[in-house]
Enzyme design. Sequence first.
Site, PDB file in Angstrom:
ATOM      1  N   ARG A   1      20.758   5.526  -3.503  1.00 34.47           N
ATOM      2  CA  ARG A   1      19.452   5.297  -4.105  1.00 34.47           C
ATOM      3  C   ARG A   1      19.462   5.725  -5.562  1.00 34.47           C
ATOM      4  O   ARG A   1      20.309   6.492  -6.004  1.00 34.47           O
ATOM      5  CB  ARG A   1      18.355   6.006  -3.331  1.00 34.47           C
ATOM      6  CG  ARG A   1      18.490   7.504  -3.235  1.00 34.47           C
ATOM      7  CD  ARG A   1      17.254   8.138  -2.602  1.00 34.47           C
ATOM      8  NE  ARG A   1      16.814   7.458  -1.394  1.00 34.47           N
ATOM      9  CZ  ARG A   1      15.557   7.051  -1.176  1.00 34.47           C
ATOM     10  NH1 ARG A   1      14.623   7.270  -2.070  1.00 34.47           N
ATOM     11  NH2 ARG A   1      15.222   6.457  -0.077  1.00 34.47           N
TER      12      ARG A   1
ATOM     13  N   GLU B   1       7.706  -0.010   3.078  1.00 28.51           N
ATOM     14  CA  GLU B   1       6.623   0.424   3.939  1.00 28.51           C
ATOM     15  C   GLU B   1       5.374   0.486   3.072  1.00 28.51           C
ATOM     16  O   GLU B   1       5.376   1.135   2.021  1.00 28.51           O
ATOM     17  CB  GLU B   1       6.932   1.806   4.529  1.00 28.51           C
ATOM     18  CG  GLU B   1       5.873   2.229   5.514  1.00 28.51           C
ATOM     19  CD  GLU B   1       6.128   3.595   6.129  1.00 28.51           C
ATOM     20  OE1 GLU B   1       7.192   4.189   5.896  1.00 28.51           O
ATOM     21  OE2 GLU B   1       5.218   4.071   6.838  1.00 28.51           O
TER      22      GLU B   1
ATOM     23  N   LYS C   1       7.609   9.035  -2.532  1.00 26.29           N
ATOM     24  CA  LYS C   1       6.241   8.514  -2.486  1.00 26.29           C
ATOM     25  C   LYS C   1       5.250   9.627  -2.174  1.00 26.29           C
ATOM     26  O   LYS C   1       4.130   9.618  -2.653  1.00 26.29           O
ATOM     27  CB  LYS C   1       6.144   7.428  -1.410  1.00 26.29           C
ATOM     28  CG  LYS C   1       6.616   6.077  -1.905  1.00 26.29           C
ATOM     29  CD  LYS C   1       6.204   4.987  -0.953  1.00 26.29           C
ATOM     30  CE  LYS C   1       7.388   4.509  -0.165  1.00 26.29           C
ATOM     31  NZ  LYS C   1       7.123   3.387   0.724  1.00 26.29           N
TER      32      LYS C   1
HETATM   33  P1  ATP Z   1      10.218   7.292  -0.160  1.00 25.71           P
HETATM   34  O1  ATP Z   1      11.376   8.096   0.341  1.00 25.71           O
HETATM   35  O2  ATP Z   1       9.859   7.529  -1.583  1.00 25.71           O
HETATM   36  O3  ATP Z   1       9.026   7.311   0.762  1.00 25.71           O
HETATM   37  P2  ATP Z   1      11.194   4.974   1.113  1.00 25.71           P
HETATM   38  O4  ATP Z   1      12.634   4.753   1.057  1.00 25.71           O
HETATM   39  O5  ATP Z   1      10.651   5.522   2.373  1.00 25.71           O
HETATM   40  O6  ATP Z   1      10.755   5.811  -0.160  1.00 25.71           O
HETATM   41  P3  ATP Z   1      10.399   2.285   1.553  1.00 25.71           P
HETATM   42  O7  ATP Z   1       9.095   1.657   1.297  1.00 25.71           O
HETATM   43  O8  ATP Z   1      10.859   2.448   2.945  1.00 25.71           O
HETATM   44  O9  ATP Z   1      10.377   3.676   0.790  1.00 25.71           O
HETATM   45  O10 ATP Z   1      11.511   1.566   0.707  1.00 25.71           O
HETATM   46  C1  ATP Z   1      11.718   0.158   0.742  1.00 25.71           C
HETATM   47  C2  ATP Z   1      13.105  -0.153   0.320  1.00 25.71           C
HETATM   48  O11 ATP Z   1      13.372   0.376  -0.981  1.00 25.71           O
HETATM   49  C3  ATP Z   1      14.110   0.469   1.247  1.00 25.71           C
HETATM   50  O12 ATP Z   1      15.091  -0.504   1.562  1.00 25.71           O
HETATM   51  C4  ATP Z   1      14.687   1.604   0.487  1.00 25.71           C
HETATM   52  O13 ATP Z   1      16.021   1.793   0.843  1.00 25.71           O
HETATM   53  C5  ATP Z   1      14.548   1.150  -0.952  1.00 25.71           C
HETATM   54  N1  ATP Z   1      14.395   2.307  -1.850  1.00 25.71           N
HETATM   55  C6  ATP Z   1      13.450   3.262  -1.811  1.00 25.71           C
HETATM   56  N2  ATP Z   1      13.664   4.191  -2.760  1.00 25.71           N
HETATM   57  C7  ATP Z   1      14.772   3.805  -3.441  1.00 25.71           C
HETATM   58  C8  ATP Z   1      15.513   4.345  -4.535  1.00 25.71           C
HETATM   59  N3  ATP Z   1      15.167   5.467  -5.141  1.00 25.71           N
HETATM   60  N4  ATP Z   1      16.598   3.664  -4.963  1.00 25.71           N
HETATM   61  C9  ATP Z   1      16.964   2.516  -4.374  1.00 25.71           C
HETATM   62  N5  ATP Z   1      16.322   1.957  -3.334  1.00 25.71           N
HETATM   63  C10 ATP Z   1      15.232   2.592  -2.868  1.00 25.71           C
HETATM   64 MG    MG Z   2      11.455   4.296   4.113  1.00 25.02          MG
END
Ligand code: ATP
Ligand code: MG
Length: 566
Positions: free
Chosen positions: A261, A36, A271
């Site tokens: 994760r 995102e 984030k």
């Molecule tokens: P945050 O919770 O920090 O906002 P998010 O998961 O909402 O992170 P996205 O931009 O939706 O952030 O993530 C894009 C991709 O990266 C998703 O498929 C998510 O599963 C993966 N991802 C995000 N954080 C991690 C992590 N700590 N380890 C592995 N994969 C991750």
């Molecule tokens: Mg997300």
Amino acid sequence: MSGETERSSRNFIQQIIDQDLAEGRFREVHTRFPPEPNGYLHIGHAKAIVLNFELARQYGGKCNLRMDDTNPLTESTEYVEAIKQDVRWLGYDWEDRFYFASDYFDQLYQWAVELIKKGKAYVCDLSPEQIREYRGTLTTPGRESPWRNRSVEENLELFERMRRGEFPEGSRTLRAKIDMAHPNLNMRDPVMYRILHARHHRTGDKWCIYPTYDWAHGQSDSIEGITHSICTLEFENHRPLYDWFLDQLGVHHPRQIEFARLNLTYTVMSKRKLLQLVQEGHVRGWDDPRMPTICGLRRRGYTPEAIRNFCQRIGVAKFNSTVDLALLEHCVREHLNRTAPRVMAVLRPLKVVIENFPEGEVEYLEAINNPEDPSAGTRQVPFSRELYIEQDDFREEPPPKYYRLAPGREVRLRYAYFVKCVDVVKDPQTGQVTELRCTYDPATRGGSAPDGRKVKATLHWVSAPHALPAEVRLYETLFTKPDPEDVEEGQTFLDNLNPHSLEVISQAFIEPSVKGAAPGTRYQFERLGYFCVDPDTTPEHLVFNRTVTLKDTWAKVQKKLQQQRS
Ligand code: ATP
Ligand code: MG
């Protein structure tokens, strides 16, 4: 990227894919990385990037890059561009497959209309608070919305009017009609559309209703022909919903696979928290070298190779755990040890005058650029009457087992000569040592004595008139605790910020061979660690970041564990 591990052991995701291919469920492998664009990518995202792109590579398939841009309030093109740059820097190529969920808004709208016509979705007039209240809990079933049984005609009309902007924000939603008593809360008539009178960074003012992530995500994967939708564990209990949507629509149905994760010690990965660190000025920006963002790690001097290697070493699992930051640093060291040229730099200079070396003369000595890489060759390092060594490498009263320089003692200067300390000059006021008077033995050129006498220490040094002044930024972990979220009542993770995470050395000295090095150039400063030229560097003002020290705590721990086992 090691072919060996690929063949010798299949992780659980590969096993599922192998089976899907063997059974003919899919004929190819098509993955995607779907961030995102509401922040910069971090090392956790790197894990997902490496996983998806490497799976595509291993199976001769494809991997898309897709911006999951369904929330206009938090997203921007600044983030979109930064994400593309970071994925590319990590070494991955989405070719011509760069997409946006917002490209699918029309299709998603049509599909929503289709579900309404099938009696599988309805316009609901409950407020967001009421929806939450009606949802029930894990132990109690939810209650049906009083608007649940509207006629198809009424739903179609209201949904169309929602789209046209006739209603205020929060007044209505479109919800899937599933089961308010379902044990999985995600199945209790989830919201598919909400009203947001907000401008979207790509679709502008075209829409004032926006699909939820739950409604957009699975269908976006379907549209792109994704075979394996790999996501993190928190989406496991959304899977029945995604399956339900795809089944109702009767469209291509990817298989979703969840993995744990990445969590890292001394690191926050959310984030929202990273944004807070930036906005409140706890760090200098998204690319502050203390940040776990990809751009922060890049500025710090981490290499894409090291990050990829790290992501592959930690592997994938079905349970959440926390990886030791020392392992990431170990991977960085391992790569830089093979690739970074060695130079000599003195961070906390102490002047040394070689009394028997002629004034105004210079001698050039040959130094090895990288003992791990003979092809890196050698360079000439100037030696003169005035040098700098580290303050730490001299003690007026050396404690036991301190073998470096002391009054009357002889040591080796790397690639140069044996020198002996014959006198110590002090500031008469403070008593601080300001200069050492030494002699050198011309017969020890290159670092060994023809008479076979030994010294117990080798020091790095620079020639004072030739050395380049530089600013050097030393970094420690951003947080004092391995788990930054471990706080007392009433505190937040900000209370665990490390006040010593940045130390600026304003005047270090570096050997002249680094002159003109471009930002991003990495070196090993002998005996000190790995350092990288910072973008703040100008022709007049060199700035270095310490990437990582030489002390490998991870390797040390592993060695100890091995000894204990045997
Ligand atoms: P945050 O919770 O920090 O906002 P998010 O998961 O909402 O992170 P996205 O931009 O939706 O952030 O993530 C894009 C991709 O990266 C998703 O498929 C998510 O599963 C993966 N991802 C995000 N954080 C991690 C992590 N700590 N380890 C592995 N994969 C991750
Ligand atoms: Mg997300």
